[in-house]
Scaffold this active site. Structure first.
Site, PDB file in Angstrom:
ATOM      1  N   ASP A   1      -0.597  -1.271  -6.457  1.00 43.58           N
ATOM      2  CA  ASP A   1      -1.297  -1.063  -5.191  1.00 43.58           C
ATOM      3  C   ASP A   1      -2.462  -2.041  -5.028  1.00 43.58           C
ATOM      4  O   ASP A   1      -2.865  -2.360  -3.907  1.00 43.58           O
ATOM      5  CB  ASP A   1      -1.799   0.383  -5.112  1.00 43.58           C
ATOM      6  CG  ASP A   1      -2.453   0.700  -3.775  1.00 43.58           C
ATOM      7  OD1 ASP A   1      -1.854   0.365  -2.742  1.00 43.58           O
ATOM      8  OD2 ASP A   1      -3.553   1.262  -3.767  1.00 43.58           O
TER       9      ASP A   1
ATOM     10  N   ARG B   1      -4.541 -11.796   1.630  1.00 41.51           N
ATOM     11  CA  ARG B   1      -5.217 -13.097   1.589  1.00 41.51           C
ATOM     12  C   ARG B   1      -4.220 -14.245   1.607  1.00 41.51           C
ATOM     13  O   ARG B   1      -4.416 -15.254   2.284  1.00 41.51           O
ATOM     14  CB  ARG B   1      -6.106 -13.187   0.343  1.00 41.51           C
ATOM     15  CG  ARG B   1      -7.358 -12.307   0.425  1.00 41.51           C
ATOM     16  CD  ARG B   1      -8.277 -12.570  -0.749  1.00 41.51           C
ATOM     17  NE  ARG B   1      -7.684 -12.131  -2.026  1.00 41.51           N
ATOM     18  CZ  ARG B   1      -7.791 -10.902  -2.503  1.00 41.51           C
ATOM     19  NH1 ARG B   1      -8.446  -9.963  -1.825  1.00 41.51           N
ATOM     20  NH2 ARG B   1      -7.248 -10.581  -3.668  1.00 41.51           N
TER      21      ARG B   1
ATOM     22  N   THR C   1       0.829  -1.209   0.000  1.00 45.59           N
ATOM     23  CA  THR C   1       0.000   0.000   0.000  1.00 45.59           C
ATOM     24  C   THR C   1       0.861   1.257   0.000  1.00 45.59           C
ATOM     25  O   THR C   1       0.641   2.175  -0.791  1.00 45.59           O
ATOM     26  CB  THR C   1      -0.924   0.002   1.230  1.00 45.59           C
ATOM     27  OG1 THR C   1      -1.813  -1.117   1.157  1.00 45.59           O
ATOM     28  CG2 THR C   1      -1.738   1.279   1.291  1.00 45.59           C
TER      29      THR C   1
ATOM     30  N   ASP D   1      -5.322   5.808  -0.545  1.00 40.02           N
ATOM     31  CA  ASP D   1      -6.064   6.059  -1.783  1.00 40.02           C
ATOM     32  C   ASP D   1      -6.383   7.542  -1.921  1.00 40.02           C
ATOM     33  O   ASP D   1      -6.308   8.114  -3.017  1.00 40.02           O
ATOM     34  CB  ASP D   1      -7.363   5.254  -1.808  1.00 40.02           C
ATOM     35  CG  ASP D   1      -7.127   3.785  -2.095  1.00 40.02           C
ATOM     36  OD1 ASP D   1      -6.008   3.417  -2.498  1.00 40.02           O
ATOM     37  OD2 ASP D   1      -8.080   2.998  -1.915  1.00 40.02           O
TER      38      ASP D   1
ATOM     39  N   ASP E   1      -2.173  -5.419  -2.774  1.00 37.59           N
ATOM     40  CA  ASP E   1      -2.146  -5.519  -1.314  1.00 37.59           C
ATOM     41  C   ASP E   1      -3.196  -6.493  -0.784  1.00 37.59           C
ATOM     42  O   ASP E   1      -2.951  -7.248   0.165  1.00 37.59           O
ATOM     43  CB  ASP E   1      -2.282  -4.151  -0.645  1.00 37.59           C
ATOM     44  CG  ASP E   1      -3.560  -3.415  -1.053  1.00 37.59           C
ATOM     45  OD1 ASP E   1      -4.348  -3.955  -1.855  1.00 37.59           O
ATOM     46  OD2 ASP E   1      -3.757  -2.284  -0.568  1.00 37.59           O
TER      47      ASP E   1
ATOM     48  N   ASP F   1      -5.112   1.627   3.772  1.00 35.94           N
ATOM     49  CA  ASP F   1      -5.356   1.543   2.334  1.00 35.94           C
ATOM     50  C   ASP F   1      -6.293   2.651   1.873  1.00 35.94           C
ATOM     51  O   ASP F   1      -6.035   3.322   0.864  1.00 35.94           O
ATOM     52  CB  ASP F   1      -5.940   0.175   1.996  1.00 35.94           C
ATOM     53  CG  ASP F   1      -6.119  -0.017   0.503  1.00 35.94           C
ATOM     54  OD1 ASP F   1      -5.135   0.099  -0.244  1.00 35.94           O
ATOM     55  OD2 ASP F   1      -7.259  -0.254   0.073  1.00 35.94           O
TER      56      ASP F   1
END
Length: 203
Positions: A65, A73, A31, A90, A68, A86
């Site tokens: 980006d 996961r 991120t 943004d 991430d 995150d």
């Protein structure tokens, strides 16, 4: 509008996410690096009018980006802080794109496009804020014709086509004004959605 693409994109980037997770890379690292890349690219290229090259770099870091989530996961390292980071990053990346475009327009005496870029910046932030505030109040707010992905596609395509070697006339102007209008509609859609839910829920 682009929600249907999320599943196939997620599958496509899953191997990269697993590789980064195995290498010890965290979602927060992805991120931060992606945000720094977008911001630096916008600051270096857009104020100088290098719209096509700048767009290539910005888009590359935007795509990076997106990894991430795949890293989170694969490594089982998703967190509430990561989600907040995150979302915050943004906003920084979006602000870098639109503010550097506004900088160019201000320096080259283009007040209409300066106004359009500032409108896109404000309305885009407002769109995200309404969703965050609504979800904090217990509502759902997953509506709108211009979510972040759509906003980035519109502004980057319009900006990239304006630069060398394309030089498409009015591409950037059309993109910015279309985006400003779409963002205004999205703000209205989200406020209306929250208002309808508030009418059916006890205070």
């Amino acid at each position: 509008m682009l929600n249907l693409l999320r599943a196939p994109i997620g599958k496509a980037i899953a191997p990269l996410g697993r590789s980064l997770a195995q290498a010890g890379v965290t979602p927060d690292m992805v991120t931060v690096v992606g945000t720094i890349g977008v911001t630096a690219s916008a600051l270096v290229f857009y104020p100088q009018g290098y719209f096509f090259v700048g767009t290539l770099f910005v888009w590359a870091f935007v795509m990076f980006d997106m990894v991430d989530g795949a890293v989170a996961r694969a490594g089982g390292r998703g967190s509430r802080f990561g989600a907040v980071l995150d979302s915050s990053c943004d906003r920084v990346a979006d602000a870098a794109v639109f503010s550097t475009l506004a900088w160019w327009f201000a320096r080259h005496d283009q007040p209409a496009l300066l106004a359009a870029s500032l409108l896109c910046l404000v309305l885009g932030s407002l769109t995200s804020y309404i969703k965050a505030r609504a979800e904090g109040a217990g509502f759902t707010c997953d509506v709108g014709i211009a979510e972040r992905t759509e906003r980035l596609i519109i502004v980057l395509v319009g900006t990239g086509l304006t630069g060398w070697p394309f030089g498409v006339p009015y591409a950037q102007a059309i993109a910015l004004w279309v985006l400003a209008a779409a963002s205004a509609v999205t703000v209205g859609q989200r406020l209306a959605t929250v208002w309808r839910q508030s009418r059916t829920q006890p205070a």
